[in-house]
Write a protein that holds these residues in place. Structure first.
Motif, PDB file in Angstrom:
ATOM      1  N   LYS A 270       0.829  -1.207   0.000  1.00 36.19           N
ATOM      2  CA  LYS A 270       0.000   0.000   0.000  1.00 36.19           C
ATOM      3  C   LYS A 270       0.867   1.263   0.000  1.00 36.19           C
ATOM      4  O   LYS A 270       1.758   1.406   0.837  1.00 36.19           O
ATOM      5  N   ILE A 271       0.540   2.150  -0.946  1.00 36.58           N
ATOM      6  CA  ILE A 271       1.270   3.412  -1.079  1.00 36.58           C
ATOM      7  C   ILE A 271       0.289   4.568  -1.046  1.00 36.58           C
ATOM      8  O   ILE A 271      -0.662   4.621  -1.841  1.00 36.58           O
ATOM      9  N   LEU A 272       0.512   5.479  -0.119  1.00 33.06           N
ATOM     10  CA  LEU A 272      -0.265   6.713  -0.052  1.00 33.06           C
ATOM     11  C   LEU A 272       0.467   7.767  -0.866  1.00 33.06           C
ATOM     12  O   LEU A 272       1.646   8.042  -0.624  1.00 33.06           O
ATOM     13  N   ILE A 273      -0.222   8.350  -1.847  1.00 33.28           N
ATOM     14  CA  ILE A 273       0.360   9.395  -2.677  1.00 33.28           C
ATOM     15  C   ILE A 273      -0.452  10.664  -2.477  1.00 33.28           C
ATOM     16  O   ILE A 273      -1.668  10.672  -2.694  1.00 33.28           O
ATOM     17  N   THR A 274       0.194  11.736  -2.070  1.00 31.76           N
ATOM     18  CA  THR A 274      -0.494  13.028  -2.044  1.00 31.76           C
ATOM     19  C   THR A 274      -0.346  13.674  -3.424  1.00 31.76           C
ATOM     20  O   THR A 274       0.695  13.591  -4.057  1.00 31.76           O
TER      21      THR A 274
ATOM     22  N   THR B  88      -5.037  12.514   8.794  1.00 35.39           N
ATOM     23  CA  THR B  88      -4.769  11.449   9.764  1.00 35.39           C
ATOM     24  C   THR B  88      -5.781  10.316   9.630  1.00 35.39           C
ATOM     25  O   THR B  88      -5.403   9.134   9.593  1.00 35.39           O
ATOM     26  N   ALA B  89      -7.059  10.677   9.544  1.00 31.96           N
ATOM     27  CA  ALA B  89      -8.092   9.650   9.442  1.00 31.96           C
ATOM     28  C   ALA B  89      -7.921   8.805   8.184  1.00 31.96           C
ATOM     29  O   ALA B  89      -8.025   7.569   8.230  1.00 31.96           O
TER      30      ALA B  89
ATOM     31  N   PHE C  98      -6.152   3.590   5.794  1.00 27.73           N
ATOM     32  CA  PHE C  98      -5.438   2.930   4.692  1.00 27.73           C
ATOM     33  C   PHE C  98      -4.210   2.165   5.176  1.00 27.73           C
ATOM     34  O   PHE C  98      -3.859   1.131   4.607  1.00 27.73           O
ATOM     35  N   GLN C  99      -3.529   2.663   6.221  1.00 31.37           N
ATOM     36  CA  GLN C  99      -2.322   2.044   6.769  1.00 31.37           C
ATOM     37  C   GLN C  99      -1.256   1.806   5.677  1.00 31.37           C
ATOM     38  O   GLN C  99      -0.898   0.673   5.349  1.00 31.37           O
TER      39      GLN C  99
ATOM     40  N   THR D 168       4.110   8.781  12.837  1.00 33.25           N
ATOM     41  CA  THR D 168       3.147   8.065  13.674  1.00 33.25           C
ATOM     42  C   THR D 168       2.923   6.640  13.185  1.00 33.25           C
ATOM     43  O   THR D 168       2.848   5.699  13.986  1.00 33.25           O
ATOM     44  N   LEU D 169       2.820   6.483  11.866  1.00 37.62           N
ATOM     45  CA  LEU D 169       2.562   5.163  11.295  1.00 37.62           C
ATOM     46  C   LEU D 169       3.826   4.358  11.055  1.00 37.62           C
ATOM     47  O   LEU D 169       3.762   3.184  10.661  1.00 37.62           O
ATOM     48  N   ALA D 170       4.996   4.990  11.278  1.00 37.05           N
ATOM     49  CA  ALA D 170       6.296   4.320  11.099  1.00 37.05           C
ATOM     50  C   ALA D 170       6.390   3.643   9.733  1.00 37.05           C
ATOM     51  O   ALA D 170       6.672   2.445   9.614  1.00 37.05           O
TER      52      ALA D 170
END
Length: 342
Positions: A8-12, A75-76, A81-82, A122-124
């Motif tokens: 899983k990859i979070l992309i802004t 944050t939410a 998504f983690q 926070t999510l390391a």
């Protein structure tokens, strides 16, 4: 299940030019991608919406449309998504616009980036990758630009906000042992490009018989980087997180790796200076129309030339951008005509 499936990859900034292309290649490889984008009206929101529509048609993509400055929402989204990895591309862009509305750059680029770093801490996450810019080099005139040279003479608030991001990123990497890669983009162009960038502005003016403004009378050079080359480099850097060295002696020559943090800065450029007038010639050739050229003096905050040393990128990934300007412009013009129906 392959190793990539389920990662899983979070992309802004997935509704943006670069974020859209990066999300596409990651989804094609089987990654799960969550996009986060503020859909600001700095330029045509319809273009951003169309990019997101195309991404939402693909399996593995989800998105939140909200501002980076909204820490609770960011944050939410991230906690649900983690993500394993975060790629932070969202920003208030534009060198020239920073002369008109500098405050927006502090809010988005400094406060927004701080919020992203807090989420990563926070999510390391395994690796935090964040966009910087060649504008960081500012008044430096020794070229090609290398990541290890001092760069403390920024010429615009946009560049200064990105230099602040680099300093903030280094501090978090040091304090929290957060593997962080900053990449400095050079002049990016290609299909789905922003309408405020030179290729779109030139194409629009030429097709509609309006003059194009050419600053410094065309005596300028840029390291034009094709967008698909750029996102391929980011994709490969995802798999090359920096590791805090045991000592300075463990850092290879020419590597920007910090001696006190798992932190590195990497240029992503084509390693080639292209004269602005040659770029205009290429667009004219593809459109089949000569431009009406309005030659102007150098604009405040602009620089004479940019030119990347991309050898560190190549050592880390085995890859370097190499799309010829004529080929890249051909792809851009084909997309531009299709998208705008011209």
């Amino acid at each position: 299940m392959t190793q990539r499936e389920g990662r899983k990859i979070l992309i802004t900034g997935t509704a943006g030019f670069i974020g859209f292309h990066l999300a596409n290649i990651l989804l094609a490889e089987g990654f799960r991608v969550h996009g986060y984008d503020g859909m600001t009206d700095y330029y045509d929101v319809a273009l951003k919406q169309r990019r997101h529509e195309l991404l939402k048609q693909q399996q593995g993509f989800s998105a939140t449309e909200a501002m980076l400055e909204d820490f609770d929402c960011l944050t939410a989204s991230a906690e649900v998504f983690q993500p394993d990895i975060i790629v932070h591309l969202a920003a208030q862009a534009g060198v020239r616009y920073s002369l008109e509305d500098p405050r927006s750059y502090i809010q988005s680029n400094v406060v927004g980036t701080f919020n992203v770093m807090e989420i990563a801490r926070t999510l390391a996450v395994e690796h935090l990758l964040m966009a910087s810019t060649s504008s960081i080099y500012g008044a430096n005139d020794e070229m090609p630009f290398t990541e290890t040279e001092k760069a403390d003479a920024q010429l615009t608030i946009y560049a200064a906000s990105k230099k602040a991001n680099e300093s903030m990123g280094h501090a978090y990497a040091h304090l929290w042992n957060l593997p962080t890669t900053m990449f400095r983009f050079f002049t990016v162009y290609g299909p789905w490009g922003r309408p405020d960038l030179a290729p779109s502005r030139f194409a629009d003016a030429i097709l509609n018989g309006r003059p194009i403004d050419i600053y410094n009378h065309g005596d300028m050079y840029r390291d034009f980087t094709y967008v698909e080359d750029l996102v391929r480099a980011i994709r490969l850097l995802i798999d090359a997180p920096p590791v805090r060295p045991a000592s300075k002696d463990d850092i290879p020559a020419g590597d920007s790796l910090s001696p006190v943090a798992p932190f590195r800065i990497v240029n992503i450029g084509n390693s080639d200076k292209v004269r602005l007038l040659d770029f205009v010639d290429a667009i004219e050739a593809e459109l089949g129309i000569k431009a009406i050229r309005n030659y102007m003096p150098m604009q405040k905050g602009d620089v004479f030339a940019t030119w990347a040393d991309a050898s560190l990128l190549q050592r880390l990934t085995g890859y370097r951008p190499q799309t010829d300007i004529r080929d890249g412009v051909a792809h851009f013009v084909a997309w531009y005509r299709d998208y705008h129906g011209k």
